[in-house]
Design an enzyme around this catalytic site. Sequence first.
Site, mmCIF file in Angstrom:
data_model
loop_
_atom_site.group_PDB
_atom_site.id
_atom_site.type_symbol
_atom_site.label_atom_id
_atom_site.label_comp_id
_atom_site.label_asym_id
_atom_site.label_seq_id
_atom_site.Cartn_x
_atom_site.Cartn_y
_atom_site.Cartn_z
ATOM 1 N N ARG A 130 -8.544 19.378 22.608
ATOM 2 C CA ARG A 130 -7.254 19.319 23.304
ATOM 3 C C ARG A 130 -6.851 17.858 23.398
ATOM 4 O O ARG A 130 -7.633 17.021 23.851
ATOM 5 C CB ARG A 130 -7.355 19.926 24.711
ATOM 6 C CG ARG A 130 -7.571 21.433 24.725
ATOM 7 C CD ARG A 130 -7.802 21.933 26.136
ATOM 8 N NE ARG A 130 -7.898 23.390 26.177
ATOM 9 C CZ ARG A 130 -9.007 24.078 25.927
ATOM 10 N NH1 ARG A 130 -10.131 23.437 25.608
ATOM 11 N NH2 ARG A 130 -9.003 25.400 26.004
ATOM 12 N N ASP A 160 -3.592 14.811 21.819
ATOM 13 C CA ASP A 160 -2.356 14.553 21.078
ATOM 14 C C ASP A 160 -2.466 14.969 19.615
ATOM 15 O O ASP A 160 -1.472 15.369 19.004
ATOM 16 C CB ASP A 160 -1.991 13.062 21.150
ATOM 17 C CG ASP A 160 -1.422 12.670 22.506
ATOM 18 O OD1 ASP A 160 -1.266 13.563 23.363
ATOM 19 O OD2 ASP A 160 -1.129 11.477 22.713
ATOM 20 N N ASP A 191 0.821 -1.213 0.000
ATOM 21 C CA ASP A 191 0.000 0.000 0.000
ATOM 22 C C ASP A 191 0.854 1.261 0.000
ATOM 23 O O ASP A 191 0.491 2.277 -0.590
ATOM 24 C CB ASP A 191 -0.944 0.006 1.206
ATOM 25 C CG ASP A 191 -2.115 -0.947 1.020
ATOM 26 O OD1 ASP A 191 -2.310 -1.439 -0.106
ATOM 27 O OD2 ASP A 191 -2.833 -1.209 2.010
ATOM 28 N N GLY A 192 2.019 1.201 0.670
ATOM 29 C CA GLY A 192 2.908 2.358 0.682
ATOM 30 C C GLY A 192 3.432 2.704 -0.699
ATOM 31 O O GLY A 192 3.586 3.882 -1.047
ATOM 32 N N ASN A 229 -5.113 8.399 1.896
ATOM 33 C CA ASN A 229 -5.447 7.749 3.167
ATOM 34 C C ASN A 229 -5.930 8.740 4.227
ATOM 35 O O ASN A 229 -7.061 8.669 4.677
ATOM 36 C CB ASN A 229 -4.243 6.983 3.705
ATOM 37 C CG ASN A 229 -4.205 5.542 3.249
ATOM 38 O OD1 ASN A 229 -5.058 5.112 2.480
ATOM 39 N ND2 ASN A 229 -3.216 4.793 3.697
ATOM 40 N N GLU A 230 -5.021 9.630 4.650
ATOM 41 C CA GLU A 230 -5.391 10.524 5.742
ATOM 42 C C GLU A 230 -4.450 11.712 5.864
ATOM 43 O O GLU A 230 -3.355 11.732 5.302
ATOM 44 C CB GLU A 230 -5.414 9.779 7.085
ATOM 45 C CG GLU A 230 -4.058 9.456 7.673
ATOM 46 C CD GLU A 230 -3.456 8.164 7.182
ATOM 47 O OE1 GLU A 230 -2.300 8.216 6.692
ATOM 48 O OE2 GLU A 230 -4.100 7.117 7.269
ATOM 49 N N ALA A 265 -6.047 10.601 21.714
ATOM 50 C CA ALA A 265 -5.874 10.853 23.155
ATOM 51 C C ALA A 265 -6.377 12.230 23.572
ATOM 52 O O ALA A 265 -5.622 13.075 24.063
ATOM 53 C CB ALA A 265 -4.401 10.694 23.552
#
Length: 264
Positions: free
Chosen positions: A148, A150, A45-46, A122-123, A185
């Site tokens: 707020r 990560d 995929d990369g 992808n993102e 997070a």
Amino acid sequence: MRFAITSKGDAVSNTLMLKMKTYLQDFELIYDEDRPDIVVSVGGDGTLLYAFHRYKSRLDKTAFIGVHTGHLGFYADWVPEEIEKLVIAIAKTPYQTIEYPLLEVIIRYIDGGKETRYLALNECTVKSVEGTLVMDVEIKGQPFETFRGDGLCISTPSGSTAYNKALGGAILHPSLPAIQIAEMASINNRVFRTIGSPLVLPDHHTCLLKPVNDVDYQITIDHLTLLHKDVKSIQCRVAKEKIRFARFRPFPFWKRVRDSFISG
């Protein structure tokens, strides 16, 4: 027909690339790295992500095919043992194309300088270089929350099985023209509160991230990591462009999900 081949770069992938190139040229197809009608990605995929970014200016003219030489990929549906079969299909068979939605990311700057536009297969992820990420989140022009935590991950449906899934996001079928926002997070207590759930936005909705602090940001576009300073806003929405895949046989999405995450 004109074709190009990209390789992961390892010995197995390079050998397959050369073999495919020779076979296709024997069928009188033209090798053209600048203006290909079809791009074959040999690797994982990369490798296909690399090919997509290399040819993103030709998405309406180029279709992609993936051959995986490692683990089963979401974009690679052929295996090395099927090379001869694939070559004959490319040379002799009219192919169908399927289209997957892409993510458009536009970064604007405080000084009013030229905005930067990216496409992601992808993102896109957004993190603060130092400390907690603090961002005002607007959806469709309306304030939604102050995040707020990560970081934030904005993914396409086809990218929903990647980093988004690791963050607890939903898996979306790639026929859906949508984007998904997943939290990394997040901080939730009596003072600070976020939605705490992934959000799926349709193609007529825009997500706007506005920095609360004057800090630098680490922004990834697929496999590319970028440092941005003086960011005024980060706009995310479904792109007008789409990626096209050449299909010579069925390649069911839910079977790929099952084979990748459930079947051994």
